[in-house]
Design an enzyme around this catalytic site. Structure first.
Site, PDB file in Angstrom:
ATOM      1  N   HIS A   1       0.590  -1.552   0.238  1.00 46.96           N
ATOM      2  CA  HIS A   1      -0.089   0.458   0.244  1.00 46.96           C
ATOM      3  C   HIS A   1       0.890   1.253  -0.109  1.00 46.96           C
ATOM      4  O   HIS A   1       0.515   1.891  -0.322  1.00 46.96           O
ATOM      5  CB  HIS A   1      -0.893  -0.209   0.777  1.00 46.96           C
ATOM      6  CG  HIS A   1      -1.462   1.554   1.371  1.00 46.96           C
ATOM      7  ND1 HIS A   1      -1.331   2.102   2.528  1.00 46.96           N
ATOM      8  CD2 HIS A   1      -2.919   1.983   0.553  1.00 46.96           C
ATOM      9  CE1 HIS A   1      -2.413   3.079   2.587  1.00 46.96           C
ATOM     10  NE2 HIS A   1      -3.335   2.771   1.413  1.00 46.96           N
ATOM     11  N   ASP A   2       1.601   1.331   0.791  1.00 45.71           N
ATOM     12  CA  ASP A   2       2.809   2.097   1.415  1.00 45.71           C
ATOM     13  C   ASP A   2       3.851   2.781  -0.001  1.00 45.71           C
ATOM     14  O   ASP A   2       3.880   3.568  -1.207  1.00 45.71           O
ATOM     15  CB  ASP A   2       4.215   1.829   2.313  1.00 45.71           C
ATOM     16  CG  ASP A   2       3.454   1.925   3.468  1.00 45.71           C
ATOM     17  OD1 ASP A   2       2.241   2.733   3.705  1.00 45.71           O
ATOM     18  OD2 ASP A   2       3.590   1.949   4.617  1.00 45.71           O
TER      19      ASP A   2
END
Length: 70
Positions: free
Chosen positions: A47-48
């Protein structure tokens, strides 16, 4: 958007994401880094990474069309 991500996590885990995952593993929450400790932590790292690649967009506020199967 972050709101959509929160709703998705809440639906799939029945946990409040901010309380349950803000300090989870090495990559969940602010300034995550390091080798993921498990699959959940790896999801935070992915996600990051995605957000990092689209920093010129309003990714945190824009709504997106998505679906999944249980």
């Amino acid at each position: 958007s972050l709101l959509q991500l929160r709703k998705m996590i809440k639906k799939m885990t029945n946990k409040e994401p901010i309380l349950s995952y803000s300090k989870y593993g090495c990559n969940c929450g602010m300034a995550g880094r390091g080798k993921p400790v498990d699959a959940t932590d790896x999801c935070c790292x992915x996600h990051d990474c995605c957000y990092g690649k689209v920093t010129s967009c309003s990714t945190k506020a824009d709504s997106y069309s998505y679906s999944w199967e249980e």
